[in-house]
Design a protein around this motif. Structure first.
Motif, mmCIF file in Angstrom:
data_model
loop_
_atom_site.group_PDB
_atom_site.id
_atom_site.type_symbol
_atom_site.label_atom_id
_atom_site.label_comp_id
_atom_site.label_asym_id
_atom_site.label_seq_id
_atom_site.Cartn_x
_atom_site.Cartn_y
_atom_site.Cartn_z
ATOM 1 N N ALA A 1 0.832 -1.208 0.000
ATOM 2 C CA ALA A 1 0.000 0.000 0.000
ATOM 3 C C ALA A 1 0.863 1.252 0.000
ATOM 4 C CB ALA A 1 -0.932 -0.008 1.209
ATOM 5 N N ALA A 2 1.920 1.249 0.801
ATOM 6 C CA ALA A 2 2.821 2.402 0.865
ATOM 7 C C ALA A 2 3.555 2.597 -0.451
ATOM 8 C CB ALA A 2 3.813 2.223 2.006
ATOM 9 N N GLU A 3 4.039 1.509 -1.014
ATOM 10 C CA GLU A 3 4.781 1.588 -2.277
ATOM 11 C C GLU A 3 3.927 2.192 -3.388
ATOM 12 O OE1 GLU A 3 6.967 -1.453 -5.480
ATOM 13 O OE2 GLU A 3 6.041 -2.227 -3.646
ATOM 14 N N LEU A 4 2.697 1.710 -3.515
ATOM 15 C CA LEU A 4 1.813 2.217 -4.565
ATOM 16 C C LEU A 4 1.480 3.694 -4.346
ATOM 17 C CD1 LEU A 4 -0.655 -0.794 -4.922
ATOM 18 C CD2 LEU A 4 1.139 -0.112 -6.532
ATOM 19 N N ALA A 5 1.265 4.060 -3.084
ATOM 20 C CA ALA A 5 0.928 5.454 -2.782
ATOM 21 C C ALA A 5 2.084 6.390 -3.124
ATOM 22 C CB ALA A 5 0.548 5.586 -1.313
ATOM 23 N N LEU A 6 3.287 6.015 -2.737
ATOM 24 C CA LEU A 6 4.452 6.873 -2.996
ATOM 25 C C LEU A 6 4.749 6.952 -4.493
ATOM 26 C CD1 LEU A 6 6.690 5.691 -0.025
ATOM 27 C CD2 LEU A 6 5.548 7.914 -0.253
ATOM 28 N N GLU A 7 4.587 5.842 -5.205
ATOM 29 C CA GLU A 7 4.787 5.861 -6.654
ATOM 30 C C GLU A 7 3.807 6.804 -7.332
ATOM 31 O OE1 GLU A 7 4.390 1.861 -7.968
ATOM 32 O OE2 GLU A 7 6.463 1.295 -7.478
ATOM 33 N N ALA A 8 2.596 6.903 -6.765
ATOM 34 C CA ALA A 8 1.558 7.756 -7.354
ATOM 35 C C ALA A 8 1.707 9.220 -6.960
ATOM 36 C CB ALA A 8 0.178 7.243 -6.941
ATOM 37 N N GLY A 9 2.615 9.515 -6.008
ATOM 38 C CA GLY A 9 2.858 10.904 -5.654
ATOM 39 C C GLY A 9 2.472 11.321 -4.255
ATOM 40 N N ALA A 10 2.154 10.364 -3.379
ATOM 41 C CA ALA A 10 1.864 10.724 -1.986
ATOM 42 C C ALA A 10 3.107 11.345 -1.346
ATOM 43 C CB ALA A 10 1.425 9.495 -1.186
ATOM 44 N N VAL A 11 2.899 12.342 -0.479
ATOM 45 C CA VAL A 11 4.043 13.025 0.140
ATOM 46 C C VAL A 11 4.535 12.300 1.380
ATOM 47 C CG1 VAL A 11 3.410 15.288 -0.772
ATOM 48 C CG2 VAL A 11 2.503 14.551 1.460
ATOM 49 N N ALA A 12 3.683 11.445 1.980
ATOM 50 C CA ALA A 12 4.086 10.707 3.185
ATOM 51 C C ALA A 12 3.103 9.571 3.432
ATOM 52 C CB ALA A 12 4.136 11.626 4.402
ATOM 53 N N VAL A 13 3.613 8.509 4.027
ATOM 54 C CA VAL A 13 2.788 7.366 4.425
ATOM 55 C C VAL A 13 3.147 7.029 5.867
ATOM 56 C CG1 VAL A 13 2.178 4.961 3.990
ATOM 57 C CG2 VAL A 13 2.750 6.463 2.067
ATOM 58 N N SER A 14 2.153 6.934 6.713
ATOM 59 C CA SER A 14 2.429 6.657 8.125
ATOM 60 C C SER A 14 2.783 5.197 8.347
ATOM 61 C CB SER A 14 1.214 7.023 8.978
ATOM 62 O OG SER A 14 0.207 6.033 8.855
ATOM 63 N N ALA A 15 3.398 4.915 9.476
ATOM 64 C CA ALA A 15 3.625 3.543 9.919
ATOM 65 C C ALA A 15 2.294 2.962 10.421
ATOM 66 C CB ALA A 15 4.657 3.523 11.035
ATOM 67 N N PRO A 16 2.174 1.634 10.506
ATOM 68 C CA PRO A 16 0.974 1.023 11.095
ATOM 69 C C PRO A 16 0.761 1.450 12.543
ATOM 70 C CG PRO A 16 2.231 -0.593 9.847
ATOM 71 C CD PRO A 16 3.097 0.641 9.946
ATOM 72 N N LEU A 17 -0.393 1.099 13.096
ATOM 73 C CA LEU A 17 -0.751 1.500 14.461
ATOM 74 C C LEU A 17 0.273 1.006 15.479
ATOM 75 C CD1 LEU A 17 -4.584 0.761 14.378
ATOM 76 C CD2 LEU A 17 -3.414 2.915 13.859
ATOM 77 N N GLY A 18 0.647 -0.256 15.387
ATOM 78 C CA GLY A 18 1.738 -0.785 16.203
ATOM 79 C C GLY A 18 1.429 -0.881 17.687
ATOM 80 N N ALA A 19 2.506 -0.882 18.482
ATOM 81 C CA ALA A 19 2.410 -1.095 19.927
ATOM 82 C C ALA A 19 2.074 0.207 20.634
ATOM 83 C CB ALA A 19 3.709 -1.684 20.449
ATOM 84 N N ASP A 20 0.872 0.671 20.424
ATOM 85 C CA ASP A 20 0.431 1.941 21.013
ATOM 86 C C ASP A 20 -0.402 1.670 22.273
ATOM 87 O OD1 ASP A 20 0.101 5.039 20.142
ATOM 88 O OD2 ASP A 20 -1.703 4.338 21.184
ATOM 89 N N PRO A 21 -0.252 2.497 23.317
ATOM 90 C CA PRO A 21 -1.037 2.298 24.534
ATOM 91 C C PRO A 21 -2.546 2.295 24.304
ATOM 92 C CG PRO A 21 0.768 3.809 24.958
ATOM 93 C CD PRO A 21 0.755 3.570 23.485
ATOM 94 N N GLU A 22 -3.036 3.082 23.350
ATOM 95 C CA GLU A 22 -4.474 3.103 23.096
ATOM 96 C C GLU A 22 -4.957 1.756 22.560
ATOM 97 O OE1 GLU A 22 -6.494 5.167 24.091
ATOM 98 O OE2 GLU A 22 -5.388 7.028 24.403
ATOM 99 N N VAL A 23 -4.152 1.132 21.725
ATOM 100 C CA VAL A 23 -4.511 -0.192 21.225
ATOM 101 C C VAL A 23 -4.459 -1.203 22.363
ATOM 102 C CG1 VAL A 23 -3.987 -1.973 19.518
ATOM 103 C CG2 VAL A 23 -3.587 0.433 18.944
ATOM 104 N N ALA A 24 -3.453 -1.087 23.216
ATOM 105 C CA ALA A 24 -3.350 -1.982 24.370
ATOM 106 C C ALA A 24 -4.558 -1.838 25.288
ATOM 107 C CB ALA A 24 -2.059 -1.696 25.136
ATOM 108 N N ARG A 25 -4.996 -0.610 25.507
ATOM 109 C CA ARG A 25 -6.163 -0.388 26.366
ATOM 110 C C ARG A 25 -7.426 -0.983 25.734
ATOM 111 N NH1 ARG A 25 -3.258 4.135 28.535
ATOM 112 N NH2 ARG A 25 -3.456 5.417 26.666
#
Length: 247
Positions: free
Chosen positions: A207-231
């Motif tokens: 998803a990131a590769e296709l977005a950047l190839e198409a001209g996206a200026v930035a792609v975030s990292a996945p949600l990951g080990a975030d306290p809100e997800v843990a809660r």
């Protein structure tokens, strides 16, 4: 009485970054509830397997287990794979009760996590202006799951007052590249992508590769080990544990 064990059940991936991220997320959960027995398990492709974790817990004396599926939508894995794994494990152990909770889902608070991840990506790319957003998710043949992502995209749009569309890495259009190109066709040039994935892997990378190839200026990292997800995992566990209490 011993509290039920908590098993955080993820899908699994051939990409080792995925299991590492899930383990880090579960470590966040353990830090919040050191009084609970908390284990990580995977449906496939990663270890430990769900069956082996259940066997270990039964050997340790647990006869009640709450399973929290680490899934963001109610699609095939939630409807078929999780119940199948639980049925198989339960069939091998007498007097064992396993209760699956609702999936993590698409909580509104996850937008705050997305924002934090995206701010980091924008800072790294030295981007200070945005005129459109794309919410990238895995995608599913289950249209209700895709509609849930689209609803979250509309909420993200309202929050930032920016045009926002949902895009999918598989099974449903548009792909992230298509979504970015459509915005560019409308004259927008500062398009960022939020990764609505729990952990890194093949789909988020694509998803990131296709977005950047198409001209996206930035792609975030996945949600990951975030306290809100843990809660959120602990909130799901609390409901499942109550449901195991005899009436």
């Amino acid at each position: 009485m011993t509290a039920p064990a908590l098993v955080a059940l993820a899908h699994g991936s051939r990409d080792p970054r995925s299991a590492e991220t899930i383990q880090a997320l579960v470590a966040e959960v353990r830090a919040m509830r050191p009084d609970l027995r908390i284990e990580t398990a995977f449906l496939e492709l990663s270890k430990p397997t769900f069956g082996s974790v259940v066997d270990k817990l039964v050997k340790a004396g647990y006869d009640e287990i709450v399973v929290v599926p680490l899934l963001l939508t109610e699609a095939y894995h939630a409807k078929v794979d999780v119940p199948r794994a639980i049925a198989e494990a339960t069939s091998r152990h007498d007097d064992l009760e396993i209760r699956a909770t609702a999936v993590l889902g698409l909580e509104n608070v996850f937008l705050e996590v997305l924002d934090r991840r995206l701010r980091t990506a924008l800072k790294e790319a030295r981007v200070r202006e945005l005129d459109a957003l794309v919410l990238a998710a895995a995608g599913s043949s289950d249209q209700l799951a895709n509609q849930a992502v689209a609803r979250l995209a509309r909420m993200w749009s309202a929050k930032h007052r920016l045009p926002t569309v949902a895009a999918y890495a598989s099974a449903a259009p548009p792909a992230t590249g298509e979504a970015v190109r459509q915005f560019r066709a409308e004259g927008r040039r500062h398009i960022a992508v939020g990764s609505l994935f729990l952990a890194p892997g093949t789909l988020p990378d694509r998803a990131a590769e296709l977005a950047l190839e198409a001209g996206a200026v930035a792609v975030s990292a996945p949600l990951g080990a975030d306290p809100e997800v843990a809660r959120t995992i602990l909130a799901r566990y609390a409901v499942g544990a109550v449901e195991l209490v005899p009436v």
